[in-house]
Design an enzyme around this catalytic site. Structure first.
Site, PDB file in Angstrom:
ATOM      1  N   LYS A 188       0.829  -1.212   0.000  1.00  0.00           N
ATOM      2  CA  LYS A 188       0.000   0.000   0.000  1.00  0.00           C
ATOM      3  C   LYS A 188       0.863   1.261   0.000  1.00  0.00           C
ATOM      4  O   LYS A 188       0.603   2.185  -0.762  1.00  0.00           O
ATOM      5  CB  LYS A 188      -0.926   0.012   1.222  1.00  0.00           C
TER       6      LYS A 188
ATOM      7  N   ARG B  45      -9.595   1.770   9.978  1.00  0.00           N
ATOM      8  CA  ARG B  45      -9.161   0.424  10.373  1.00  0.00           C
ATOM      9  C   ARG B  45     -10.337  -0.470  10.733  1.00  0.00           C
ATOM     10  O   ARG B  45     -10.177  -1.680  10.811  1.00  0.00           O
ATOM     11  CB  ARG B  45      -8.220   0.493  11.582  1.00  0.00           C
TER      12      ARG B  45
ATOM     13  N   ARG C 191      12.294  -6.994   3.079  1.00  0.00           N
ATOM     14  CA  ARG C 191      12.330  -5.585   3.475  1.00  0.00           C
ATOM     15  C   ARG C 191      13.304  -5.386   4.631  1.00  0.00           C
ATOM     16  O   ARG C 191      14.076  -4.431   4.642  1.00  0.00           O
ATOM     17  CB  ARG C 191      10.917  -5.108   3.856  1.00  0.00           C
TER      18      ARG C 191
ATOM     19  N   ARG D 212      12.113  -1.292  11.380  1.00  0.00           N
ATOM     20  CA  ARG D 212      10.966  -0.932  12.212  1.00  0.00           C
ATOM     21  C   ARG D 212      10.624  -2.111  13.118  1.00  0.00           C
ATOM     22  O   ARG D 212      10.624  -3.261  12.680  1.00  0.00           O
ATOM     23  CB  ARG D 212       9.753  -0.611  11.331  1.00  0.00           C
TER      24      ARG D 212
ATOM     25  N   ARG E 168       0.471  -8.283  13.717  1.00  0.00           N
ATOM     26  CA  ARG E 168      -0.195  -7.274  12.883  1.00  0.00           C
ATOM     27  C   ARG E 168      -1.144  -7.940  11.888  1.00  0.00           C
ATOM     28  O   ARG E 168      -2.225  -7.417  11.618  1.00  0.00           O
ATOM     29  CB  ARG E 168       0.847  -6.440  12.124  1.00  0.00           C
TER      30      ARG E 168
END
Length: 194
Positions: free
Chosen positions: A13, A88, A127, A139, A150
């Site tokens: 996204k 969300r 990533r 992160r 998540r």
């Protein structure tokens, strides 16, 4: 052009939003960025968010909705925006619809990037590896255990948005497993048909 991007973490996204912001000259609005900016700006709603965040609690829908309403009133959103990470939940979506209706600026589309969750773990591992190789800091929410949490949270809270937006006729589904350029081309084809 007013858009929402849906899809699980790691679906691409952010990558696609960045490409569209450059092409259409509209901002990508992420909930986290909006919360941090409101907190730093010291607005009334920003101070409320700061108090909640500093206490280590989740910011309520009322506060998040108010921050989004405040943000989309800024000049850089006059030609549209891409919401990434908001709404969300279905209640947030309903609040957003009312907010946009009151402002006279309805959504143009909700773009959902459909991806295989098993493949997402590979994407996240890549990533992380690329970030480390570039000397960057990974992160915390990209670490494998945090990422799995998540995904669970996405399935439980955010995935129902697909059915909600399908019922409104605004949902446009794109195969997010294709390469970046193919996904971009499919999104642009979808948007040009609006």
């Amino acid at each position: 052009m007013r858009l929402i991007f849906l899809g699980p973490p790691g679906a691409g996204k952010g990558t696609q939003a960045k490409l569209l912001t450059e092409k259409y000259g509209i901002p990508q609005l992420s909930t986290g960025d909006m919360l941090r900016a409101a907190k730093e700006a010291g607005t009334e709603i920003g101070l409320k968010a700061k108090a909640v965040m500093d206490a280590g609690q989740l910011v309520s829908d009322d506060i998040v909705n108010a921050i989004v309403a405040e943000r989309i009133d800024l000049d850089d959103c006059s030609n549209g925006f891409i919401l990434d990470g908001y709404p969300r939940t279905v209640p947030q979506a309903i609040a957003l619809e009312k907010m946009l209706q009151d402002k006279g600026c309805p959504l143009d589309a909700v773009i959902e990037l459909k991806v295989d969750e098993g493949a997402l773990m590979g994407r996240i591992e890549n990533r992380v590896a690329e970030t480390i190789a570039a000397g960057g800091k990974v992160r915390a929410d990209d670490m494998p255990e945090a990422f799995k949490k998540r995904l669970v949270e996405y399935r439980e809270k955010t995935a129902p948005l697909s059915a909600h937006y399908e019922s409104t006729g605004q949902l446009k589904t794109i195969d997010g497993m294709a390469d970046v350029k193919a996904v971009t081309a499919e999104i642009e084809k979808t948007l040009s048909a609006l």
